[in-house]
Design a protein around this motif. Structure first.
Motif, PDB file in Angstrom:
ATOM      1  N   THR A 150       0.847  -1.192   0.000  1.00 24.69           N
ATOM      2  CA  THR A 150       0.000   0.000   0.000  1.00 24.69           C
ATOM      3  C   THR A 150       0.880   1.240   0.000  1.00 24.69           C
ATOM      4  N   SER A 151       0.284   2.368  -0.356  1.00 25.16           N
ATOM      5  CA  SER A 151       1.007   3.640  -0.398  1.00 25.16           C
ATOM      6  C   SER A 151       0.623   4.505   0.796  1.00 25.16           C
ATOM      7  N   SER A 152       1.362   5.575   0.986  1.00 21.19           N
ATOM      8  CA  SER A 152       1.143   6.463   2.131  1.00 21.19           C
ATOM      9  C   SER A 152       0.079   7.508   1.850  1.00 21.19           C
ATOM     10  N   THR A 175      -6.731   7.168  -2.265  1.00 20.63           N
ATOM     11  CA  THR A 175      -7.266   7.144  -3.620  1.00 20.63           C
ATOM     12  C   THR A 175      -7.944   8.478  -3.919  1.00 20.63           C
ATOM     13  N   GLN A 227      -1.413   3.505 -10.244  1.00 14.88           N
ATOM     14  CA  GLN A 227      -1.522   2.379  -9.309  1.00 14.88           C
ATOM     15  C   GLN A 227      -2.455   2.724  -8.155  1.00 14.88           C
ATOM     16  N   ASN A 228      -3.280   1.759  -7.790  1.00 17.53           N
ATOM     17  CA  ASN A 228      -4.195   1.934  -6.663  1.00 17.53           C
ATOM     18  C   ASN A 228      -3.386   2.056  -5.373  1.00 17.53           C
ATOM     19  N   PRO A 229      -3.489   3.144  -4.633  1.00 14.36           N
ATOM     20  CA  PRO A 229      -2.709   3.290  -3.396  1.00 14.36           C
ATOM     21  C   PRO A 229      -2.996   2.206  -2.358  1.00 14.36           C
ATOM     22  N   SER A 273      -1.047  -2.565  -4.675  1.00 13.73           N
ATOM     23  CA  SER A 273      -0.046  -2.348  -5.724  1.00 13.73           C
ATOM     24  C   SER A 273      -0.251  -3.221  -6.945  1.00 13.73           C
ATOM     25  N   ASP A 279      -2.876  13.991  -3.312  1.00 12.76           N
ATOM     26  CA  ASP A 279      -1.606  13.265  -3.343  1.00 12.76           C
ATOM     27  C   ASP A 279      -1.517  12.309  -4.525  1.00 12.76           C
ATOM     28  N   PHE A 280      -2.650  11.721  -4.923  1.00 16.30           N
ATOM     29  CA  PHE A 280      -2.643  10.805  -6.058  1.00 16.30           C
ATOM     30  C   PHE A 280      -2.143  11.525  -7.306  1.00 16.30           C
ATOM     31  N   ASN A 338       1.605  12.419  -7.033  1.00 12.09           N
ATOM     32  CA  ASN A 338       2.448  11.239  -7.222  1.00 12.09           C
ATOM     33  C   ASN A 338       2.600  10.906  -8.699  1.00 12.09           C
ATOM     34  N   LYS A 346      -1.066   4.254   7.226  1.00 10.13           N
ATOM     35  CA  LYS A 346      -1.313   2.812   7.198  1.00 10.13           C
ATOM     36  C   LYS A 346      -1.228   2.248   8.611  1.00 10.13           C
TER      37      LYS A 346
END
Length: 653
Positions: free
Chosen positions: A308-310, A313, A373-375, A378, A531-532, A535, A649
């Motif tokens: 997962t990302s920080s 979505t 990519q879906n946060p 992955s 943020d999406f 990024n 997370k």
């Protein structure tokens, strides 16, 4: 039995004296999806090699009438004991010896010729000819005649596959006297029912998605009980899915007098993030007398080792977790400029021919697998308009887009004037072309305005404007994509001289203009940069060496087209409209509860699971223990207070 077969073939050969091999059956028109198309050939003698033969399919009508549209090499194929060889879609039963994709054969009126030669002799749009022609058939599913194609292929009749008015259920079949009839399909068998009858084997397996560590059964069943012990192997390997990814017996044994065998396969639960994979249940070599009723059965294996990302979505956005990687001084030349000069200075940066790199459309697929990519997983991409994730593995590779994702041009190809302008074969980040503001072809593969999208929704959007009476997204969605779209259109209108964004809805055939500007300016504010977006801006910069300035500074749009037009721009004027909140969560990992500290005002916490579903929400003030009733797993905790947001997370054990 074999002597009887050979006698039958010798008798039949008297009606085939004009050719050693002929077209025996054609089914070009199937219900709905054309996934059971096939063409069958027959040789005068069994086990006849088709090396040096080629099938060529021709258009019968339209601007490309009498021209070829598809070829199939027959090299490597050999007819069976009945003198037959079957070529068709994977769902044809028995399974063809050579597979082609669904909807490859047109319904007609068209034609097909069997030639001596190779596919190289018949490039697309080759005119039909009798040179080296062995056999030919002109076919249709109605009464429309194509006499020109008949003449070119040297045939005097045209066969209607729907002659019995039964729609798409029947096929065209050669009779023993060389004439044609239309009746129920007989793939893999003589049209008159004679000859050797194979014992077919069917694979039965539950094809629903499987997780790593799941077990499932595969059953093999013969049409009739075997008269001698039957042993053969099957495989599951496909691309990155190998024997290391499962355990279980892959040897089939059916004892004499029986007709079935079942084995159990267990998927290995490894710790590698390989992404979702597809295993393929596939027959090995079968003994003589047996054939495949089905084959190449695909099953999705869902990888549970995703990361997962920080950040969140677009549907549950975060702000401030992703830092811009804009180079120092990148926008300095804009300071104090206004109007036309500001727009030109911006173009000088993002279309600088000495710096900016152009990539092709094939590269976009690989770019989107990272940029979109879906946060929360992955192994997935985020689909913009429909606001949902989809497995990266489900990229559209066939004519059907249902259940697949593809590449959506926010500034449509036809409206931009760059349709199909670049190659669809990726050549990687280190292969690029120089570009400039007049290079409109580069727009075909410019990642700043191309997003991952659901296939049918991409088709629904088509080439319409945005806003007003144009495209406003699927019913019931939240519009989390609207600001993203606005900033992409603004980028394109500055990056390329041939493009602009204008007020109002304009005809969908208009090239070089896209609307509605007023709607897009509103969307730029109501759906702020998150943020999406930041990024993906950072990542695309590593490929193209340019950024979308309207993501870095959303207010720039107002200074070029909106309320601040004519005013001087200064970066300090750009408001940081989404500050973040600082806090800590402990313990992490947690079990039944965790505590939030560092917040002294009223706040809200929301928990989202790996699918992006909200599973928990609570309001709190000050340092607060949060008691949970959720299953173990990885979650994203979204904290909102005083209009500020932060996502973190958290692992629940």
């Amino acid at each position: 039995m074999l002597k009887k077969i050979l006698c039958y073939l010798l008798v039949l050969s008297t009606s085939m004296i004009q050719a050693q091999v002929v077209i025996n059956e054609l089914d070009s028109d199937n219900p709905s999806t054309d996934d059971k198309e096939f063409i069958e050939l027959k040789s005068a003698t069994p086990n006849f090699s088709l090396n040096g033969y080629v099938l060529v399919f021709f258009n019968g009508t339209g601007s490309l009438a009498d021209k070829s549209y598809y070829t199939i090499s027959l090299n490597g194929l050999t007819t069976d004991v009945n003198g037959l060889v079957l070529i068709g879609n994977n769902l044809v039963s028995p399974v063809p010896e050579r597979i082609f994709t669904n909807s490859s054969i047109q319904n007609g009126p068209d034609g097909v010729g069997l030639y001596l030669g190779s596919t190289a002799d018949f490039p697309v749009n080759t005119t039909a000819t009798t040179v080296n022609l062995i056999d030919a058939l002109v076919h249709s599913n109605n009464n429309t005649q194509v006499p020109s194609l008949q003449t070119l292929l040297g045939v005097t009749t045209q066969v209607n596959e729907n002659a019995n008015s039964l729609g798409t259920t029947q096929s065209i079949q050669r009779k023993s006297d060389g004439t044609w009839e239309v009746k129920n399909p007989t793939p893999g068998a003589n049209n008159d029912g004679s000859g050797f009858v194979f014992n077919g084997i069917t694979i039965t397996v539950n094809t629903t998605h499987k997780n790593e560590y799941d077990s499932f059964a595969i059953t093999f069943t013969t049409d009739t009980s075997v008269t001698a012990d039957l042993t053969f192997n099957f495989t599951l390997d496909n691309a990155s899915f190998t024997t290391a990814d499962f355990t279980g017996n892959t040897t089939v044994f059916i004892p004499v007098g029986s007709n079935t065998f079942t084995t159990t396969i267990t998927l290995v639960d490894d710790v590698l993030d390989e992404g979702d994979e597809i295993l393929k249940v596939k027959f090995g070599t079968l003994p003589f007398g047996y054939n495949r009723r089905n084959d190449n059965i695909e099953i999705r294996v869902v990888d549970n080792d995703f990361t997962t990302s920080s950040f969140g979505t677009p549907l549950n956005p975060t702000y401030g977790n992703v830092t811009s990687t804009v180079p120092t001084g990148y926008y300095d030349s804009l300071e104090g400029l206004s109007g036309v000069a500001l727009k030109q200075a911006l173009q000088n940066i993002i279309a600088d021919p000495a710096v900016v790199r152009a990539h092709n459309y094939g590269d976009i697929t690989n770019i989107l697998k990272v940029a979109d990519q879906n946060p929360l997983n992955s192994n997935q991409v985020w689909l913009m308009y429909v606001e949902t994730p989809r497995a990266k593995l489900d990229f559209q590779t066939t004519s059907s887009n249902v259940g697949s994702w593809n590449r959506e041009h926010i500034y449509p190809q036809s409206r931009g004037g760059f349709a199909n302008a670049t190659n669809d074969v990726p050549d990687g980040i280190n292969v690029w072309l120089p570009t400039n503001a007049d290079d409109i072809a580069a727009g075909h593969g410019d990642a700043h305005h191309i997003r991952a999208e659901d296939g049918p929704e991409n088709s629904s959007r088509s080439n319409r404007d945005y806003g007003l009476t144009g495209y406003n997204g699927p019913t019931g969605t939240q519009g989390s994509w609207k600001g993203d779209v606005a900033r992409s259109v603004f980028y394109m209108a500055v990056r390329y001289n041939a493009l602009s964004v204008v007020n109002g809805d304009i005809p969908d055939t208009t090239v070089g203009q896209l609307g509605d500007l007023a709607s897009l300016l509103t969307w730029n504010h109501t759906d702020p940069r998150d943020d999406f977006e930041m990024n993906r801006n950072n990542y695309i910069y590593t490929w193209q060496y340019n950024r979308n300035p309207f993501i870095d500074y959303p207010l720039l749009a107002d200074y070029i087209w909106g309320a601040n037009t004519g005013q001087a721009w200064y970066a300090s004027l750009s408001s940081n409209e989404n500050q973040t909140v600082n806090y800590s969560i402990y313990p992490n990992p947690a079990r039944e509860s965790f505590t939030i500290s560092g917040i002294n005002t009223e706040a809200t916490i929301e928990l989202f699971n790996s699918l992006g579903m909200k599973v928990f929400e609570q309001q709190f003030v000050g340092e607060t223990p949060i008691n949970l009733n959720v299953s173990a797993g990885i979650y994203l905790a979204k904290i909102v207070t005083n209009g500020k947001t932060r996502v973190q997370k958290i692992v629940i054990q």
